[in-house]
Design a protein around this motif. Structure first.
Motif, short mmCIF file in Angstrom:
data_model
loop_
_atom_site.label_atom_id
_atom_site.label_comp_id
_atom_site.label_asym_id
_atom_site.label_seq_id
_atom_site.Cartn_x
_atom_site.Cartn_y
_atom_site.Cartn_z
N ARG A 173 0.83 -1.22 0.00
CA ARG A 173 0.00 0.00 0.00
C ARG A 173 0.86 1.27 0.00
N GLU A 174 2.00 1.20 0.71
CA GLU A 174 2.86 2.38 0.80
C GLU A 174 3.37 2.81 -0.57
N SER A 175 3.81 1.83 -1.38
CA SER A 175 4.35 2.17 -2.68
C SER A 175 3.26 2.66 -3.63
N VAL A 176 2.07 2.07 -3.53
CA VAL A 176 0.95 2.51 -4.37
C VAL A 176 0.53 3.92 -3.98
N PHE A 177 0.48 4.19 -2.65
CA PHE A 177 0.12 5.53 -2.18
C PHE A 177 1.12 6.55 -2.70
N ALA A 178 2.40 6.21 -2.69
CA ALA A 178 3.45 7.12 -3.17
C ALA A 178 3.23 7.46 -4.64
N VAL A 179 2.80 6.46 -5.43
CA VAL A 179 2.54 6.70 -6.85
C VAL A 179 1.36 7.66 -7.02
N PHE A 180 0.31 7.45 -6.24
CA PHE A 180 -0.85 8.34 -6.30
C PHE A 180 -0.44 9.78 -5.97
N LYS A 181 0.32 9.96 -4.91
CA LYS A 181 0.73 11.30 -4.51
C LYS A 181 1.59 11.94 -5.59
N GLN A 182 2.53 11.17 -6.15
CA GLN A 182 3.42 11.72 -7.17
C GLN A 182 2.64 12.14 -8.41
N SER A 183 1.59 11.41 -8.75
CA SER A 183 0.80 11.78 -9.93
C SER A 183 0.15 13.15 -9.76
#
Length: 707
Positions: free
Chosen positions: A147-157
């Motif tokens: 979840r942490e890595s997916v959340f990071a992708v969402f934030k970066q987008s």
């Protein structure tokens, strides 16, 4: 299904669109429902959920790459339909940016038309839902791992596409409360003409949007001038204390201080630019090749420069600069006198040399002793051991700019042990910075928000009035306040006597106030004691109770007395007025027709009204910023000091930024509007207590020269 990814704009529908954005199982649907219910409007569910649930039930297959475009078309159609019937707001459980991110994360591919539409779709705000809520499994969700890595992708987008977003964390109740507060502020920001990105900048700065609204109103309509009633004079607002009285009050303070937490509070964040202003003007305007310094002095009537040059060798920094010049210029001693003086001033100010005008006053050389050169920081350490100490311990607090703290620490690390040994007192030094949330918005001369070259809003420090927040964070019973530049080279024992005398007066008043408040909050109180309190309030605190107080019921009188007495207390030293620019003590009438003692600056007075100007000119005393404050109540609880600020006061100032003239709002001054609703007592103190260094030439005065 209609294959259309075009979004209805917020302008077309005249609604505020909020997108809930984040990985699976982060509370988007719950929050969208809650917000729609709160604002009595609709919300857009996740089209993919129904679409994929049907696919699972009919084929037992999960989402794959070919589902991305049908989901995108369906989500767009659903959002556009709901937008047409929404009431002021539309809350979107998801959006095409979510679909884009999932396509990229899970399939390493995103259809170009989806990618383009996702980036083009506009929302007034994205709420990025944090992963601090429990994972909830269902038929369609992947897995909790990663979840942490997916959340990071969402934030970066969001960052990559410059989308306005705020992260929401906490349980569902906390998230709802935060979201409502943010949406209400966003709504006000839009009404004021700010974009969503402006709002995010304001939010991240920590400034409440209602403060921005008030500041814009100040710029547009001006700040009300104070209504002076009369000057505070001896026996009419300013207490006269004999030398014997000061000694008795100092002894009273010494007898009680062991039970108190003491602190000395020194505002020290400002640069010394004004101190060297006339020298900076000289360097910028002097025609080096075609005139002498004497010619410049005559041409510009530069009397301050003449005084500086005549007294140059008496300055505590003379030897250091002179030695540097001799090392840099061969034959410096035989140079023309005018040229030597020019190079001296240039080196004093040069950014690659001494750079004094850009350094804080606190770290500059102020006093020359036989053995060393002392800065104001060192003098304040000496002072605090003399009057702001108890049980062989002293606390000293500097408000500084973060970039300068290391310079203060370097000086203090070199001198503290020596001063502690001499005084037999341990000194605890602490620091704080002016909070960014107290910054204020800069505007153009036409009162429009001023922006930098990148189009961002420009904020400026709110002035020393912002330091009420720093003072509020101190854990102390008694606080001594003194400006960084008001230090003395001689007579420290006398200075300490008057400071302790003011503290003794404060303690005696405070004890009476606390006794009365304890009685007012008891079950029984005698009417005779109430009458005694009324007399105390009038004679000792110079407070005139409203006329209707005397006709009110006994219970109402008790409530009025509680309200009048349960406030922080300040005892302020006042020197005789000798024409120095700055504030003084006055009786002032407020908007509720109540009259109280206040420190007033000339800029707060309507000088176009002869009556008000006359009262200002009749002032007999001047405010040297010599305060002793009691910031706890009778229950030994800290007051919330911002509650006692007059938020309708302050100052409009003109500044120059990048060559452009702007206007800025400065908060109510620390000892003006920031303490407007404190209990205030003015006491006359001798001129010896007031030795500020407003310009560098003040260092030539006897108080700053070694005897």
């Amino acid at each position: 299904m209609e294959e259309n990814l075009r979004q209805l704009s917020s302008r077309a529908t005249k609604i505020i669109k909020i997108a809930l954005f984040g990985p699976e199982s982060t509370g988007k649907t719950t929050l969208a429902r809650q917000l729609a219910d709160y604002y009595k409007t609709g919300w857009v569910p996740e089209f993919a959920r129904e679409y994929l649930q049907e696919k699972w039930e009919t084929t037992q297959q999960v989402c794959d790459r070919e589902d991305m475009m049908p989901i995108a078309y369906g989500q767009t159609k659903l959002e556009n339909e709901r937008a047409l019937i929404a009431n002021n707001y539309l809350f979107c459980d998801t959006n095409l940016m979510v679909t884009k991110v999932f396509s990229e994360v899970y399939y390493n591919y995103c259809d170009p038309s989806l990618d383009e539409a996702a980036c083009e779709h506009q929302y007034d705000l994205f709420f990025l839902t944090d992963i601090d809520v429990p994972w909830e499994k269902d038929d369609l969700r992947d897995k909790a791992e990663g979840r942490e890595s997916v959340f990071a992708v969402f934030k970066q987008s969001l960052l990559d596409n410059n989308k306005p977003f705020i992260t929401l964390s906490g349980d569902k109740d906390l998230r709802l409360k935060k979201a409502i507060s943010i949406i209400d502020d966003l709504t006000l920001a839009r009404e004021l003409g700010f974009s969503s990105l402006d709002f995010i900048q304001i939010y991240e700065h920590g400034i409440p949007i209602k403060n921005i609204q008030k500041q814009l109103n100040f710029f547009k309509y001006g700040i009300s001038k104070v209504n002076l009633v009369r000057p505070a004079t001896l026996s009419n607002g300013v207490l006269k204390v004999s030398e014997k009285g000061f000694k008795e009050n100092a002894s009273f303070f010494d007898a009680h201080k062991s039970n108190l937490k003491l602190n000395k509070f020194v505002p020290a964040s400002g640069a010394a630019s004004r101190m060297f202003k006339f020298l900076t003007e000289f360097i910028n305007d002097f025609d080096f090749e075609n005139e002498s310094i004497n010619a410049y002095i005559n041409r510009k009537k530069a009397n301050k420069l003449a005084v500086f040059i005549v007294g140059m060798e008496k300055f505590p920094f003379f030897d250091a600069i002179d030695s540097k010049l001799k090392a840099e210029f061969a034959g410096f001693d035989v140079m023309d006198r005018s040229l030597k003086n020019y190079y001296f001033i240039k080196m004093l100010l040069s950014s690659d040399a001494f750079d004094f005008a850009n350094k804080p006053k606190g770290i500059l050389p102020f006093h020359k002793y036989k053995t060393h050169i002392a800065t104001p920081v060192e003098e304040h350490l000496h002072e605090c051991t003399h009057y702001s100490s108890a049980i062989n311990c002293s606390n000293l607090h500097f408000t500084v700019s973060e970039s300068h703290q290391q310079h203060f620490e370097s000086i203090i690390n070199n001198i503290k042990a020596r001063i502690e040994d001499q005084a037999g007192v341990a000194i605890n030094v602490s620091y704080s910075y002016q909070n960014e949330s107290t910054d204020t918005l800069a505007v153009t001369m036409k009162n429009k928000p001023f922006r930098d070259e990148k189009g961002k809003l420009v904020f400026r420090p709110g002035g020393h009035g912002a330091l009420i927040e720093n003072l509020n964070n101190l854990d102390a019973d008694i606080v001594f306040i003194k400006n960084i530049d008001n230090v003395i080279q001689n007579n420290i024992e006398k200075i300490s006597l008057y400071k302790k005398g003011l503290a003794g007066i404060l303690l005696a008043l405070q004890q009476e106030v606390f006794r009365y408040l304890s009685a007012l909050n008891s079950e029984t109180i005698q009417i005779e004691l109430v009458e005694e309190m009324v007399l105390f309030i009038k004679e000792k605190l110079c407070i005139n109770l409203r006329e209707d107080f005397y006709e009110s019921s006994f219970e109402s009188k008790v409530d009025s007395l509680k309200a009048a007495l349960n406030k922080p207390i300040r005892v302020c030293g006042m020197v005789k007025n000798e024409g120095e620019p700055g504030g003084g003590p006055f009786w002032v009438r407020n908007e509720q027709d109540a009259i109280s003692l206040q420190i007033v600056e000339s800029s707060q007075v309507d000088l176009e009204r002869d009556h008000q100007k006359g009262i200002l000119n009749a002032a007999t005393h001047f405010n040297p910023v010599d305060l002793v404050c009691g910031i706890k109540n009778y229950k030994n609880e800290k007051f919330d000091l911002p509650q006692f600020v007059d938020h309708n006061s302050g100052f409009i100032v003109e500044k120059n930024t990048a060559g452009k003239n702007i206007k800025a709002y400065e908060l109510p001054g620390l000892w003006n509007g920031a303490m407007a609703n404190w209990l205030t007592v003015f006491v006359e103190v001798p001129l010896i207590t007031f030795n500020p260094v407003k310009t560098v030439n003040d260092l030539l005065k006897p108080a700053h020269q070694y005897k």
